[in-house]
Design an enzyme around this catalytic site. Structure first.
Site, PDB file in Angstrom:
ATOM      1  N   SER A 145     -24.755 -28.119  -8.454  1.00 58.37           N
ATOM      2  CA  SER A 145     -25.825 -27.702  -7.535  1.00 58.37           C
ATOM      3  C   SER A 145     -25.437 -28.131  -6.127  1.00 58.37           C
ATOM      4  O   SER A 145     -24.677 -29.096  -5.960  1.00 58.37           O
ATOM      5  CB  SER A 145     -27.138 -28.389  -7.925  1.00 58.37           C
ATOM      6  OG  SER A 145     -28.093 -28.241  -6.885  1.00 58.37           O
ATOM      7  N   TYR A 158     -31.236 -36.320 -10.222  1.00 62.39           N
ATOM      8  CA  TYR A 158     -30.753 -34.936 -10.358  1.00 62.39           C
ATOM      9  C   TYR A 158     -29.530 -34.720  -9.460  1.00 62.39           C
ATOM     10  O   TYR A 158     -28.486 -34.247  -9.905  1.00 62.39           O
ATOM     11  CB  TYR A 158     -31.863 -33.958  -9.984  1.00 62.39           C
ATOM     12  CG  TYR A 158     -31.434 -32.507 -10.033  1.00 62.39           C
ATOM     13  CD1 TYR A 158     -31.329 -31.838 -11.245  1.00 62.39           C
ATOM     14  CD2 TYR A 158     -31.124 -31.808  -8.858  1.00 62.39           C
ATOM     15  CE1 TYR A 158     -30.927 -30.501 -11.296  1.00 62.39           C
ATOM     16  CE2 TYR A 158     -30.720 -30.481  -8.901  1.00 62.39           C
ATOM     17  CZ  TYR A 158     -30.624 -29.829 -10.118  1.00 62.39           C
ATOM     18  OH  TYR A 158     -30.221 -28.512 -10.161  1.00 62.39           O
TER      19      TYR A 158
HETATM   20  N1  LIG Z   1     -32.715 -22.338  -9.998  1.00 63.64           N
HETATM   21  C1  LIG Z   1     -32.101 -22.935  -9.005  1.00 63.64           C
HETATM   22  O1  LIG Z   1     -32.446 -22.756  -7.827  1.00 63.64           O
HETATM   23  C2  LIG Z   1     -30.915 -23.856  -9.268  1.00 63.64           C
HETATM   24  C3  LIG Z   1     -30.226 -24.372  -8.161  1.00 63.64           C
HETATM   25  C4  LIG Z   1     -29.134 -25.188  -8.374  1.00 63.64           C
HETATM   26  C5  LIG Z   1     -28.731 -25.486  -9.676  1.00 63.64           C
HETATM   27  N2  LIG Z   1     -29.425 -24.984 -10.734  1.00 63.64           N
HETATM   28  C6  LIG Z   1     -28.959 -25.342 -12.081  1.00 63.64           C
HETATM   29  O2  LIG Z   1     -28.826 -24.169 -12.859  1.00 63.64           O
HETATM   30  C7  LIG Z   1     -29.007 -24.495 -14.240  1.00 63.64           C
HETATM   31  C8  LIG Z   1     -30.022 -23.560 -14.858  1.00 63.64           C
HETATM   32  O3  LIG Z   1     -31.259 -23.732 -14.182  1.00 63.64           O
HETATM   33  P1  LIG Z   1     -32.463 -22.685 -14.204  1.00 63.64           P
HETATM   34  O4  LIG Z   1     -32.920 -22.546 -12.825  1.00 63.64           O
HETATM   35  O5  LIG Z   1     -32.090 -21.482 -14.987  1.00 63.64           O
HETATM   36  O6  LIG Z   1     -33.569 -23.571 -14.921  1.00 63.64           O
HETATM   37  P2  LIG Z   1     -34.223 -23.523 -16.369  1.00 63.64           P
HETATM   38  O7  LIG Z   1     -35.156 -24.656 -16.460  1.00 63.64           O
HETATM   39  O8  LIG Z   1     -34.763 -22.159 -16.611  1.00 63.64           O
HETATM   40  O9  LIG Z   1     -32.975 -23.758 -17.353  1.00 63.64           O
HETATM   41  C9  LIG Z   1     -32.587 -24.988 -17.886  1.00 63.64           C
HETATM   42  C10 LIG Z   1     -32.530 -24.856 -19.388  1.00 63.64           C
HETATM   43  O10 LIG Z   1     -32.027 -26.071 -19.961  1.00 63.64           O
HETATM   44  C11 LIG Z   1     -32.746 -26.318 -21.153  1.00 63.64           C
HETATM   45  N3  LIG Z   1     -32.692 -27.743 -21.511  1.00 63.64           N
HETATM   46  C12 LIG Z   1     -33.400 -28.769 -20.967  1.00 63.64           C
HETATM   47  N4  LIG Z   1     -33.087 -29.929 -21.606  1.00 63.64           N
HETATM   48  C13 LIG Z   1     -32.165 -29.613 -22.555  1.00 63.64           C
HETATM   49  C14 LIG Z   1     -31.475 -30.379 -23.532  1.00 63.64           C
HETATM   50  N5  LIG Z   1     -31.664 -31.703 -23.667  1.00 63.64           N
HETATM   51  N6  LIG Z   1     -30.618 -29.732 -24.364  1.00 63.64           N
HETATM   52  C15 LIG Z   1     -30.430 -28.394 -24.271  1.00 63.64           C
HETATM   53  N7  LIG Z   1     -31.051 -27.617 -23.354  1.00 63.64           N
HETATM   54  C16 LIG Z   1     -31.916 -28.229 -22.506  1.00 63.64           C
HETATM   55  C17 LIG Z   1     -34.176 -25.873 -20.838  1.00 63.64           C
HETATM   56  O11 LIG Z   1     -34.918 -25.633 -22.018  1.00 63.64           O
HETATM   57  C18 LIG Z   1     -33.930 -24.613 -19.994  1.00 63.64           C
HETATM   58  O12 LIG Z   1     -33.921 -23.436 -20.794  1.00 63.64           O
HETATM   59  C19 LIG Z   1     -29.381 -25.980 -14.270  1.00 63.64           C
HETATM   60  O13 LIG Z   1     -28.222 -26.743 -14.538  1.00 63.64           O
HETATM   61  C20 LIG Z   1     -29.896 -26.229 -12.869  1.00 63.64           C
HETATM   62  O14 LIG Z   1     -29.766 -27.583 -12.499  1.00 63.64           O
HETATM   63  C21 LIG Z   1     -30.508 -24.178 -10.565  1.00 63.64           C
END
Ligand SMILES: NC(=O)c1ccc[n+]([C@@H]2O[C@H](COP(=O)([O-])OP(=O)(O)OC[C@H]3O[C@@H](n4cnc5c(N)ncnc54)[C@H](O)[C@@H]3O)[C@@H](O)[C@H]2O)c1
Length: 265
Positions: A145, A158
């Site tokens: 991120s 985080y």
């Molecule tokens: N959306 C954004 O703006 C953004 C920005 C930077 C980074 N990210 C990163 O992108 C990735 C996906 O994020 P997203 O926005 O799709 O969020 P999201 O919450 O939809 O996806 C995260 C997924 O991880 C799963 N999860 C949580 N704990 C878990 C565990 N112990 N074991 C297995 N699965 C688990 C959740 O159930 C969820 O489906 C993450 O790593 C997040 O940090 C997102």
């Protein structure tokens, strides 16, 4: 484009916004995909429309035996493993709300975040790499991120976990490059997912001032980058962390203030 014909991938956190979009894109490019998530229902919902090309797997990224079982089940089901997209992240809203500052964060919140976000990614590599090495090739893509390369007023665990993912990526790339493994990180900025819109509705307007493109990023933008990194087209790229953030880290810190002042002048 079908650059991934015959390949097999695991996408962790595949039930969520970004992971589900990545799974769809990898399948569209010809790969068969294990969609793995803590929440079994979300993994199933993401897998169902993809038919035989997808397998929903419930797993816990923080539990070594669970990650090992995910990798073994994928190989048993699809016969091989070529791509690992480590993408799950700690999403418990109660714990997220306590991920604050160095003084205030409960140590349990720090440890839980690290065990899912960092140890979970290491475990994915630990159990996937032997299959990839014996096949002579593999591509690992870790979701970091922008928070991993800049400080912020909250979410110290985080952000630190995402910084650690960038280092982990370089170590895996270095240690297994000669055996045909590439390992890269992607560092998204703000990507509009249902989760983000629900947890931080006001953030969007503040962040918009710093995005150079005339739109926010979407999960499909991330999916396109992951598919490229998974494919042979990125064969000379490894150990990198690639920002995907609409240029929000490309400009001077005073850019948004200056733009507002010029607009008012
Ligand atoms: N959306 C954004 O703006 C953004 C920005 C930077 C980074 N990210 C990163 O992108 C990735 C996906 O994020 P997203 O926005 O799709 O969020 P999201 O919450 O939809 O996806 C995260 C997924 O991880 C799963 N999860 C949580 N704990 C878990 C565990 N112990 N074991 C297995 N699965 C688990 C959740 O159930 C969820 O489906 C993450 O790593 C997040 O940090 C997102």
């Amino acid at each position: 484009m079908r650059r991934l014909e015959g390949r097999v991938a695991i996408v962790t956190g595949g039930g969520g916004g970004i992971g589900a979009a990545v799974a769809r894109r990898l399948v569209a490019e010809g790969a068969r995909v294990a969609i793995a998530d803590l929440i079994e229902d979300s993994a199933r919902r993401a897998a169902e429309p993809l038919g035989d090309m997808a397998l929903a797997v419930q797993f816990d990224a923080a539990a070594p035996e669970s990650v090992k079982a995910l990798v073994e089940r994928t190989v048993a089901h699809f016969g091989r493993l070529d791509i690992l997209h480590n993408n799950a992240a700690m999403t418990d809203p109660v714990l997220q709300a306590q991920d604050t500052t160095a003084i205030d964060i409960p140590i349990e919140v720090w440890n839980t975040t690290m065990s899912i976000n960092v140890t979970g990614y290491l475990l994915g590599c630990k159990y996937a790499l032997p299959y990839m090495i014996s096949a002579g090739a593999g591509s690992i893509i870790n979701t970091a991120s922008g928070s991993g390369v800049m400080g912020d007023l909250a979410r110290i665990a985080y952000g630190s976990s995402k910084g650690a993912i960038i280092a982990l990526t370089k170590y895996v790339a270095t240690q297994y490059g000669q055996q045909g493994i590439r390992c890269n990180a992607i560092a998204p900025g703000v990507i509009l997912t249902p989760a983000l819109e629900a947890t931080a509705p006001g953030l969007k307007e503040i962040i918009k001032r710093h995005v150079l493109t005339n739109r926010f990023g979407t999960p499909d933008d991330i999916a396109a980058l992951v598919a490229f990194l998974a494919s042979d087209e990125s064969g000379y790229i490894t150990g990198e962390s690639i920002g995907i953030n609409g240029g929000s880290l490309a400009h001077q810190p005073h850019y948004a203030d200056l733009a507002a002042a010029m607009a008012g002048a």
